[in-house]
Motif scaffolding. Structure first.
Motif, PDB file in Angstrom:
ATOM      1  N   VAL A   7       6.755 -43.853   3.665  1.00  0.00           N
ATOM      2  CA  VAL A   7       7.479 -44.610   2.759  1.00  0.00           C
ATOM      3  C   VAL A   7       9.038 -44.019   2.509  1.00  0.00           C
ATOM      4  CG1 VAL A   7       5.429 -44.975   1.253  1.00  0.00           C
ATOM      5  CG2 VAL A   7       6.533 -43.025   0.862  1.00  0.00           C
ATOM      6  N   GLY A   8       9.759 -44.749   2.006  1.00  0.00           N
ATOM      7  CA  GLY A   8      11.276 -44.349   1.897  1.00  0.00           C
ATOM      8  C   GLY A   8      11.632 -44.782   0.498  1.00  0.00           C
ATOM      9  N   SER A   9      12.704 -44.011   0.066  1.00  0.00           N
ATOM     10  CA  SER A   9      13.464 -44.123  -1.232  1.00  0.00           C
ATOM     11  C   SER A   9      15.024 -44.450  -1.359  1.00  0.00           C
ATOM     12  CB  SER A   9      13.161 -42.838  -2.327  1.00  0.00           C
ATOM     13  OG  SER A   9      13.225 -41.802  -1.467  1.00  0.00           O
ATOM     14  N   GLY A  63       9.617 -39.279  15.371  1.00  0.00           N
ATOM     15  CA  GLY A  63       8.811 -39.797  15.941  1.00  0.00           C
ATOM     16  C   GLY A  63       7.783 -38.779  16.310  1.00  0.00           C
ATOM     17  N   ALA A  64       8.165 -37.752  16.935  1.00  0.00           N
ATOM     18  CA  ALA A  64       7.095 -36.813  17.401  1.00  0.00           C
ATOM     19  C   ALA A  64       6.415 -36.093  16.135  1.00  0.00           C
ATOM     20  CB  ALA A  64       8.048 -35.651  18.029  1.00  0.00           C
ATOM     21  N   ASN A 105      11.252 -49.198  11.918  1.00  0.00           N
ATOM     22  CA  ASN A 105      10.084 -50.131  12.408  1.00  0.00           C
ATOM     23  C   ASN A 105       9.054 -49.374  13.383  1.00  0.00           C
ATOM     24  OD1 ASN A 105      10.866 -52.543  10.845  1.00  0.00           O
ATOM     25  ND2 ASN A 105      11.729 -53.315  12.782  1.00  0.00           N
ATOM     26  N   LEU A 106       9.918 -48.663  14.210  1.00  0.00           N
ATOM     27  CA  LEU A 106       9.116 -48.184  15.592  1.00  0.00           C
ATOM     28  C   LEU A 106       8.476 -46.731  14.597  1.00  0.00           C
ATOM     29  CD1 LEU A 106      11.729 -47.956  18.278  1.00  0.00           C
ATOM     30  CD2 LEU A 106       9.533 -49.157  18.229  1.00  0.00           C
ATOM     31  N   LEU A 107       8.964 -46.246  13.814  1.00  0.00           N
ATOM     32  CA  LEU A 107       8.419 -45.067  13.101  1.00  0.00           C
ATOM     33  C   LEU A 107       7.312 -45.413  12.160  1.00  0.00           C
ATOM     34  CD1 LEU A 107      11.814 -43.219  11.780  1.00  0.00           C
ATOM     35  CD2 LEU A 107       9.992 -42.278  13.599  1.00  0.00           C
ATOM     36  N   GLY A 108       7.044 -46.772  11.942  1.00  0.00           N
ATOM     37  CA  GLY A 108       5.866 -47.277  11.169  1.00  0.00           C
ATOM     38  C   GLY A 108       6.320 -46.972   9.744  1.00  0.00           C
TER      39      GLY A 108
END
Length: 562
Positions: free
Chosen positions: A86-88, A70-71, A112-115
């Motif tokens: 994005v994720g894989s 997050g930071a 969700n919080l990480l966007g």
């Protein structure tokens, strides 16, 4: 006549010309992405080890954790508010206990919080089946894991990001069970994020959980959606795929060139317009050039993130250049993100009491998954024994455990009992124990299947319970490795025609890990006993009788010769 420039003027002109040389053309924009893969519910930091690169030699550091991610993302979004995370795949499943005990809902909320905007599914997203995956996406509490779902928060509302899977097809509707793609618009450029998962997923999860789903060819499925995207004005494509490779090069080597593995065949068959492939599954860090494409992976567990930039010509709407670098997520690099700090504290507080509950003392710690030269591990012996004892009420005589089903060593603090969290970390899947009848001939054939097919080297041998033993030969061909007459139960050779009661986990019972012979078992019964409960009960029982479980080395149930 030549005009004379003073040294100061000449220097100023040089700086101006240098700036012009590096400035992108006016019709080019930069699109920034960050790649994440194989998070596996690692809400807290863990160990990251790597050789070479920025580390120089072999080095291990603490890295990751949602507070650290997050930071970093907060700082990078100050540089570019339109950055896409994005994720894989494998964001959930085989997770840290702090996530697994709540049906991985805290990890989804953290994403969700990480966007996070979109992620391909991974094989572990299907661990609890299609129904549970769709619940993870959409929210709600109707779950096959009723003992865990909506227990962290009563109003679980699902993922705000999109799980994508172009190649997972519902056999009834002949349509993807999840969206094939998601379109994002950044600086006026439409970007098509396309998701896919390795087609071998069906052999890695409970067969009943993916019944009615076809895991199609990855490249064919991805290429098939490009015309549809082009009709919507999309000409910039990013493939998020849960399949990977390996390289001997450092995790942070720019444009590495020695990528190997199953991902390569897929890449070579993709439409040339796909210039960026964000991969997963192999838990390896790399940013490799494969032809005109850049292929990335960010190790696993959130220990590393991949910073990626696309240079896009807005006149032709095409990618001109792709660059990327892997960044280790060491805590303290960036100012804290209060929202992620607060959420991690909340999850820790809710989880601490349950995870810290003592189970039983061990004979020693840790009991490891390390395989000896014969293919046996001390932890495999212990877990197989716990399955046998747990299923004895159902007549079990032999138990088999798959090596990959044990995700961590069983460890306890010096002089302290193993805790519920430490046991959960060993067996995070919560598979039921299943018993069945197999003949002696079938059991021998099952053992031979350990060396069949392309997966055998990676998956390891089945771990076996007390009283069962056999020998195998290294220099014999597949199908003829088990030494005749060596398969024993309580010192007596198995009779080919006699029936034996066998216990295993539900994953193997449905033919998982490429063991189809388990499907042939007769008089099958689901015991309703979860593997983790059998393990905890076994540890308690051994302590109560004054013989704590665990050994420093495998117990010699499997032997090999040349």
């Amino acid at each position: 006549m030549k005009k004379y420039l003073s040294p100061i003027a000449a220097a100023a002109l040089a700086v101006l010309l240098a700036g012009c040389a590096h400035r992108p053309p006016p019709n080019t924009v930069a699109i920034n992405l960050v790649g994440l893969n194989d998070f596996h519910g690692n809400l807290e930091a863990g160990k990251f080890s790597s050789a070479g690169g920025l580390f120089g030699g072999q080095r291990t550091v603490q890295a990751g954790g949602i507070d650290t991610l997050g930071a970093a993302l907060q700082a990078w979004r100050k540089e570019d508010p339109e950055l896409l995370l994005v994720g894989s795949g494998d964001l959930i499943g085989a997770s840290q206990s702090m996530s697994a005990m709540w049906a991985d809902e805290p990890t989804i909320v953290a994403m969700n919080l990480l966007g996070l905007r979109a992620s391909s599914v991974g094989n572990h997203e299907f661990d609890a089946g299609r129904v549970e995956l769709l619940r993870q996406q959409k929210g709600g509490c109707a779950s096959p894991r009723a003992d865990k779902a909506c227990k962290f928060a009563a109003d679980y509302s699902g993922a705000r990001f999109s799980y994508l899977a172009a190649n997972v097809i519902d056999m009834v509707t002949n349509k993807p069970v999840l969206p094939a793609y998601r379109i994002e618009q950044v600086r006026g450029v439409k970007i098509g994020l396309i998701g896919a998962v390795l087609r071998d997923t069906v052999g890695m999860v409970l067969a009943s959980g993916v019944a009615g789903l076809n895991f199609a060819d990855e490249a064919d499925s991805v290429n098939r959606v490009l015309p549809e995207l082009r009709k919507q004005g999309v000409n910039v494509f990013v493939l998020l795929i849960h399949q990977g490779g390996h390289t001997v090069e450092a995790f942070d080597k720019a444009e590495c060139s020695q990528l190997q593995g199953p991902l390569l065949d897929i890449i070579k068959r993709l439409d040339p317009a796909i210039r960026l492939v964000v991969s997963g599954h192999s838990h390896t860090g790399y940013t490799c050039r494969v032809g005109e494409r850049l292929v990335t992976q960010a190790d696993m567990g959130g220990r590393v993130l991949t910073r990626i930039q696309l240079q896009v010509d807005t006149t032709s709407n095409t990618v001109q250049q792709v660059t990327a670098r892997n960044v280790v997520m060491t805590p303290g690099q960036y100012p804290a993100d209060p929202a992620l700090d607060a959420y991690l504290a909340q999850v820790r507080q809710r989880s601490a009491a349950a995870l810290a509950q003592p189970v039983a003392k061990l004979a020693l710690s840790p009991v490891t998954r390390s395989l000896n030269e014969h293919g046996e591990s001390a932890l495999g012996d212990l877990v197989a024994d716990s399955m046998l004892v747990g299923a004895r009420h159902f007549g079990a005589q032999i138990a088999f455990m798959n090596n990959h089903g044990m995700r961590q060593d069983l460890a306890a603090g010096a002089g302290l009992p193993a805790t519920a969290g430490q046991a959960q970390a060993v067996l995070p899947y919560n598979n039921d124990l299943v018993v069945m009848n197999l003949t002696g001939a079938q059991i021998t054939a099952l053992l031979e299947q350990q060396w069949g097919g392309p997966k055998h080297a990676a998956r390891g041998l089945l771990q076996v319970s007390e009283g069962f033993s056999y020998s195998w030969k290294r220099n014999q061909p597949d199908g003829s490795r088990v030494v005749p007459g060596s398969v024993l139960l309580n010192g007596v050779p198995l009779d080919n025609t006699s029936s034996y009661r066998v216990a295993t986990n539900a994953f193997l019972a449905e033919g998982g890990d490429a063991y189809p012979l388990f499907i042939q078992g007769g008089s099958r019964a689901n015991t309703g006993i979860r593997d983790i409960d059998a393990l905890r009960n076994y540890l308690r029982m051994r302590e109560q009788i004054g013989k704590p479980a665990g050994s420093a080395a495998p117990l010699g149930r499997i032997q090999s010769t040349y």
